[in-house]
Structures are given as C-alpha cells and as structure tokens.
Design a protein around this motif. Structure first.
Motif, PDB file in Angstrom:
ATOM      1  N   VAL A 187       0.948  -1.228  -0.001  1.00 54.17           N
ATOM      2  CA  VAL A 187      -0.036  -0.051   0.179  1.00 54.17           C
ATOM      3  C   VAL A 187       0.680   1.316   0.090  1.00 54.17           C
ATOM      4  O   VAL A 187       0.925   2.257  -0.804  1.00 54.17           O
ATOM      5  CB  VAL A 187      -0.711  -0.171   1.209  1.00 54.17           C
ATOM      6  N   VAL A 188       1.885   1.371   0.948  1.00 53.38           N
ATOM      7  CA  VAL A 188       2.636   2.577   1.258  1.00 53.38           C
ATOM      8  C   VAL A 188       3.569   2.779  -0.168  1.00 53.38           C
ATOM      9  O   VAL A 188       3.651   3.755  -0.833  1.00 53.38           O
ATOM     10  CB  VAL A 188       3.526   2.370   2.410  1.00 53.38           C
ATOM     11  N   THR A 189       3.846   1.526  -0.795  1.00 54.68           N
ATOM     12  CA  THR A 189       4.850   1.819  -1.793  1.00 54.68           C
ATOM     13  C   THR A 189       4.345   2.295  -3.008  1.00 54.68           C
ATOM     14  O   THR A 189       4.702   3.065  -3.715  1.00 54.68           O
ATOM     15  CB  THR A 189       5.888   0.384  -2.310  1.00 54.68           C
ATOM     16  N   LEU A 190       3.265   1.783  -3.216  1.00 53.82           N
ATOM     17  CA  LEU A 190       2.227   2.275  -4.408  1.00 53.82           C
ATOM     18  C   LEU A 190       1.718   3.502  -4.362  1.00 53.82           C
ATOM     19  O   LEU A 190       1.816   4.339  -5.585  1.00 53.82           O
ATOM     20  CB  LEU A 190       1.083   1.090  -4.513  1.00 53.82           C
ATOM     21  N   LEU A 191       1.478   3.863  -3.140  1.00 51.54           N
ATOM     22  CA  LEU A 191       1.008   5.335  -2.953  1.00 51.54           C
ATOM     23  C   LEU A 191       2.244   6.214  -3.153  1.00 51.54           C
ATOM     24  O   LEU A 191       1.940   7.357  -4.048  1.00 51.54           O
ATOM     25  CB  LEU A 191       0.621   5.390  -1.532  1.00 51.54           C
ATOM     26  N   VAL A 192       3.360   6.142  -2.784  1.00 50.22           N
ATOM     27  CA  VAL A 192       4.576   6.674  -2.806  1.00 50.22           C
ATOM     28  C   VAL A 192       5.060   6.941  -4.385  1.00 50.22           C
ATOM     29  O   VAL A 192       5.161   8.069  -4.927  1.00 50.22           O
ATOM     30  CB  VAL A 192       5.886   6.473  -2.088  1.00 50.22           C
ATOM     31  N   THR A 193       5.234   5.945  -5.107  1.00 50.34           N
ATOM     32  CA  THR A 193       5.694   5.857  -6.553  1.00 50.34           C
ATOM     33  C   THR A 193       4.318   6.042  -7.279  1.00 50.34           C
ATOM     34  O   THR A 193       4.633   6.650  -8.291  1.00 50.34           O
ATOM     35  CB  THR A 193       6.233   4.340  -6.580  1.00 50.34           C
ATOM     36  N   GLY A 194       3.424   5.894  -7.258  1.00 51.60           N
ATOM     37  CA  GLY A 194       2.177   5.811  -8.063  1.00 51.60           C
ATOM     38  C   GLY A 194       1.677   7.357  -8.260  1.00 51.60           C
ATOM     39  O   GLY A 194       1.207   7.610  -9.073  1.00 51.60           O
TER      40      GLY A 194
END
Length: 369
Positions: A187-194
């Motif tokens: 969740v966190v990784t996708l939000l940061v990079t997305g």
C-alpha cells in the motif's frame, strides 16, 4: 550522474515531507490498518453466546454443562425451560447455538449406551457456525474422554492426537499479522511511487525536470529510490511491531525476509511508476493504485487460499507479486524458512520486478517524448 540522482531523491523526500497530507498518508493509515486488522480481523471465536435446554436432572449433564461454563470460548446467555423458546433465541441472534440434552442422558451413559446431545445452531453465517461447532466438538470430546476414563469404559481402538505444526494454539493472529507486513508495504510503496510523476505533471514541474541535464533513466531512478527506502522502512517497522507488540514468533532468517522484501519492492515500485507514468493528475494516479491494489489483495491468498480458486484464476495469481511475498513472510515468521527454502518464491518476484521496471522505463520515455 549519481550527484544528480541524489539531488532528485532529496527533492522527492522534501516534496513528501513538506506536504501535510503526504506525511499523514505515509504514517497514519498504515498504523491504523495494522491495529485494526490485527485486533479486528480474526478467525477465532471468543465468548460464543449459547443457551441450554437441559431435560436431564442427572450429574452427567451437570458435568458436561460445567465444561461449557468453564470454557473461555463460550458464554451462556439463557436457560431454556420450554422448547418453544429455542427458535426465538436463534431468530433474534440472542444465541448462536442451543445445547439440548435429552431426559435420559445420565441414565444412558451409566448403562454404557450412547447418549445424544443435540446442538441447534444459527447457520446464516456458515463460517462462524463451522468454527463454533468445532469448539463445541472439542468440549464434547474432552468430556467423553474423561467419562470413559473414570467410569470404566473401554478405550476406543483409535485416539485422535492433534498436534498443529508452526502454530500450536491455532491463533489466527499468527496468520494475519505476518500477512500485513506484505499488504501494508504494498500500500505505502504504491502510494509513494504511483503519485510521484503525476504530482510533477499536476504541479507543472514535469517539463522543467525534462530540460535538466538528467537523462530519463536517471529521473526514473531518482523517483524509484524514495519509494524503495520508505517501503523498506515501513515493512521493517511492521515486522518489528508483529514481533514486539503482537508477539508473533519470528523463527526464520532475517536475510531471507530482507531478500524477499528487496525483490518485492522492486516489483511494486515498477508497477507504481507504470501507473504514475500513465496518470496525468494525482487523482488518476490514486485511482490507478486502487485499481491494481484491490484485485492484487484478493488474488494474493491473504484471506482465501489460492488452491480454492478456479484454475484460470490461479494462473492469474502467478503475476501477482503480493502472492509470493505472503509465502515468504509467513514462511520466515512461522516455519523458520531460510533463503534456500524460499528460492522458488524469489525468482518469480525478480522476474516481475524486472518486467515492471522495464515497462515503467518504456512508458516514462514514451510519455515524456
């Protein structure tokens, strides 16, 4: 080259930390979800409400009922004196089950005859009903064994000796919390990079970034590194919370978990950058993240076993990176798995990571030209 990339990484971190909403997204939701899922999402039943309809005045029925009363799993909410009262209790959900003991229960047992106990249960929620029946069968089995030993019954020809491996007390928290390490890291990784590239487009700084001396590959790397650092720190924090706060055993190798997280973050960052490269606004990026995240969680084996899915859907799960990290974290936490035992999970993650980063680089060049 590296000086330019470091400068872009610092810029990304400053953009995230200066924005109050971004700071909250990175810290608030993961902590809240960790606490909510760990405490609320459970396959265990506690304080099962039950009622008693006892038509037997003998000591055997009292002994059996005492075992239910002394169990921390069951909570008696009513005593039924009339059969007509059973249906309203279940219909109104006042009791999940009604324990009915016939009038000749003690007499049949003393005569070495089988004595029946009827359980009437609310089957509207089949999963809850199955779990409650398993708990009730456990109490009845303990009573049977004690009665046979104290009243001279011949021992049964075969005795079931249950010994759960990896989770001796069958606590669902030991199954759920390690899965949250993978889920919340995604969740966190996708939000940061997305949202990284989409944020540049929305703020009007994307064109300025393209006219700098940095090549597209350097820009992409500068966008990926913050997600890698934040996702890694988030995963490490949740893993530490699982051990220190929720007392989930960690019996495997730290290196095995770190290697799995590395390949998983590579795959998740590639997917996030693909979404961000396609999005024009942050709202589109956010929608794209959730469009990927929901089926990814459903097809990961987090809540339902992959083996129970149709074969076509099982094939679809092979391109889901979350599927492999769930096997890794649960293997490391509960099974004591090392790097060699998890090799079959590492190489698919590495392939997905390589493919997603390659696709992200192509999309970034195509969209920026």
């Amino acid at each position: 080259m590296w000086a330019r990339i470091v400068a872009l990484v610092i810029k990304e971190f400053l953009a995230l930390l200066r924005d109050k909403a971004s700071r909250f997204v990175l810290i608030g939701p993961p902590v809240i979800q960790l606490l909510v899922f760990s405490y609320a999402a459970s396959f265990d039943l506690n304080h099962i409400p039950y009622a008693v309809y006892n038509q037997d005045a003998g000591f055997a029925s009292r002994e059996l009922l005492a075992r239910f009363t002394g169990s921390s799993t069951f909570e008696q909410v009513a005593t039924v004196r009339d059969e007509a009262r059973i249906a309203p209790l279940i219909d109104d959900k006042a009791a999940l089950l009604v324990l009915r003991i016939g009038p000749h229960f003690t007499r049949d047992l003393l005569a070495h005859r089988p004595a029946k106990v009827q359980i009437l249960i609310d089957g509207r929620d089949s999963n809850t009903a199955s779990l409650a029946l398993n708990d009730a069968n456990g109490v009845l089995l303990a009573f049977n064994q004690h009665w046979a030993a104290t009243h001279g019954w011949q021992a049964p020809p075969a005795r079931l000796d249950i010994r759960p491996w990896f989770n001796p007390n069958l606590l669902s928290r030991w199954f759920i919390v390690p899965g949250l390490v993978a889920l919340l890291t995604l969740v966190v990784t996708l939000l940061v990079t997305g949202l990284s590239v989409a944020r540049e487009r929305e703020m009007g700084t994307f064109d300025q970034l393209l006219v700098t001396p940095m090549r597209p590959a350097e820009i992409l790397l500068g966008k990926a590194i913050p997600g890698f650092i934040i996702g890694g720190l988030e995963g490490a924090f949740i893993a530490l919370m699982a051990v220190a706060w929720f007392h989930v055993p960690f019996v495997g190798s730290v290196l095995a978990l770190a290697l799995g997280m590395f390949f998983f973050l590579l795959a998740a960052i590639g997917i996030g950058l693909m979404i961000s490269s396609l999005a024009v606004t942050q709202q589109q990026g956010l929608l794209g993240v959730f469009l990927f995240m929901v089926p990814s969680i459903i097809l990961s084996g987090f809540a339902t076993p992959i083996a129970n899915m149709p074969e076509a859907v099982q094939m679809l799960t092979t391109i889901n990176p979350l599927r492999y990290l769930l096997v890794i974290v649960r293997g490391v936490f509960l099974e004591g798995s090392g790097v060699s035992a998890l090799a079959s999970q590492y190489w698919p993650l590495a392939l997905i990571g390589l493919a997603s980063m390659t696709a992200a680089a192509w999309l970034f060049r195509h969209r920026s030209s």
